[in-house]
Motif scaffolding. Structure first.
Motif, PDB file in Angstrom:
ATOM      1  N   ARG A 198       0.792  -1.223   0.000  1.00 55.70           N
ATOM      2  CA  ARG A 198       0.000   0.000   0.000  1.00 55.70           C
ATOM      3  C   ARG A 198       0.827   1.276   0.000  1.00 55.70           C
ATOM      4  O   ARG A 198       0.309   2.349  -0.256  1.00 55.70           O
ATOM      5  N   LYS A 199       2.128   1.137   0.306  1.00 56.23           N
ATOM      6  CA  LYS A 199       2.960   2.329   0.415  1.00 56.23           C
ATOM      7  C   LYS A 199       4.376   1.992  -0.045  1.00 56.23           C
ATOM      8  O   LYS A 199       4.909   0.939   0.288  1.00 56.23           O
ATOM      9  N   LEU A 200       4.960   2.898  -0.817  1.00 61.67           N
ATOM     10  CA  LEU A 200       6.334   2.717  -1.273  1.00 61.67           C
ATOM     11  C   LEU A 200       7.259   3.509  -0.355  1.00 61.67           C
ATOM     12  O   LEU A 200       6.904   4.611   0.076  1.00 61.67           O
ATOM     13  N   PRO A 201       8.445   2.989  -0.060  1.00 68.69           N
ATOM     14  CA  PRO A 201       9.343   3.645   0.900  1.00 68.69           C
ATOM     15  C   PRO A 201      10.192   4.740   0.259  1.00 68.69           C
ATOM     16  O   PRO A 201      11.410   4.767   0.405  1.00 68.69           O
ATOM     17  N   PHE A 202       9.566   5.645  -0.453  1.00 63.38           N
ATOM     18  CA  PHE A 202      10.288   6.657  -1.205  1.00 63.38           C
ATOM     19  C   PHE A 202       9.799   8.053  -0.861  1.00 63.38           C
ATOM     20  O   PHE A 202       8.698   8.235  -0.360  1.00 63.38           O
ATOM     21  N   ASN A 203      10.633   9.020  -1.223  1.00 61.43           N
ATOM     22  CA  ASN A 203      10.214  10.418  -1.211  1.00 61.43           C
ATOM     23  C   ASN A 203      10.406  10.955  -2.623  1.00 61.43           C
ATOM     24  O   ASN A 203      10.833  10.234  -3.518  1.00 61.43           O
ATOM     25  N   ALA A 204      10.075  12.207  -2.841  1.00 68.72           N
ATOM     26  CA  ALA A 204      10.149  12.786  -4.187  1.00 68.72           C
ATOM     27  C   ALA A 204      11.560  12.709  -4.764  1.00 68.72           C
ATOM     28  O   ALA A 204      11.736  12.541  -5.973  1.00 68.72           O
ATOM     29  N   GLU A 205      12.580  12.812  -3.934  1.00 62.96           N
ATOM     30  CA  GLU A 205      13.971  12.722  -4.400  1.00 62.96           C
ATOM     31  C   GLU A 205      14.288  11.354  -4.999  1.00 62.96           C
ATOM     32  O   GLU A 205      15.119  11.247  -5.895  1.00 62.96           O
ATOM     33  N   SER A 206      13.636  10.313  -4.502  1.00 64.16           N
ATOM     34  CA  SER A 206      13.897   8.950  -4.973  1.00 64.16           C
ATOM     35  C   SER A 206      13.499   8.756  -6.424  1.00 64.16           C
ATOM     36  O   SER A 206      13.953   7.824  -7.077  1.00 64.16           O
ATOM     37  N   ALA A 207      12.646   9.602  -6.950  1.00 64.15           N
ATOM     38  CA  ALA A 207      12.146   9.442  -8.316  1.00 64.15           C
ATOM     39  C   ALA A 207      13.128   9.933  -9.370  1.00 64.15           C
ATOM     40  O   ALA A 207      12.939   9.652 -10.552  1.00 64.15           O
ATOM     41  N   LYS A 208      14.164  10.634  -8.972  1.00 64.62           N
ATOM     42  CA  LYS A 208      15.066  11.240  -9.955  1.00 64.62           C
ATOM     43  C   LYS A 208      15.719  10.240 -10.899  1.00 64.62           C
ATOM     44  O   LYS A 208      15.759  10.463 -12.097  1.00 64.62           O
ATOM     45  N   SER A 209      16.252   9.162 -10.392  1.00 62.66           N
ATOM     46  CA  SER A 209      16.931   8.187 -11.254  1.00 62.66           C
ATOM     47  C   SER A 209      15.976   7.134 -11.802  1.00 62.66           C
ATOM     48  O   SER A 209      16.310   6.420 -12.742  1.00 62.66           O
TER      49      SER A 209
END
Length: 69
Positions: free
Chosen positions: A18-29
């Motif tokens: 239900r939840k991914l362990p990421f923040n917006a910074e994690s999406a960069k790569s």
């Protein structure tokens, strides 16, 4: 959590995730998240910035049964 080398996430048949362990910074790569649209729509996000950052990376997973229809 930062994952600077992560490029692809494939989620198949994981309705309890239900939840991914990421923040917006994690999406960069990250290049893509592939999964079922119903699963994606039920994900919980810490904030809108994170949701928006990952939404642009989402691609629908196609199963063989869907292709046969």
């Amino acid at each position: 959590m930062p994952f600077p080398s992560l490029q692809l996430i494939l989620v198949d048949n994981c309705p309890n995730l239900r939840k991914l362990p990421f923040n917006a910074e994690s999406a960069k790569s990250l290049k893509a998240i592939v999964g079922d649209p119903d699963w994606w729509d039920k994900l919980e996000w810490d904030d809108e910035a994170t949701k928006l950052a990952f939404t642009t990376k989402f691609n629908q997973l196609y199963s063989h049964s869907q292709e046969d229809d």
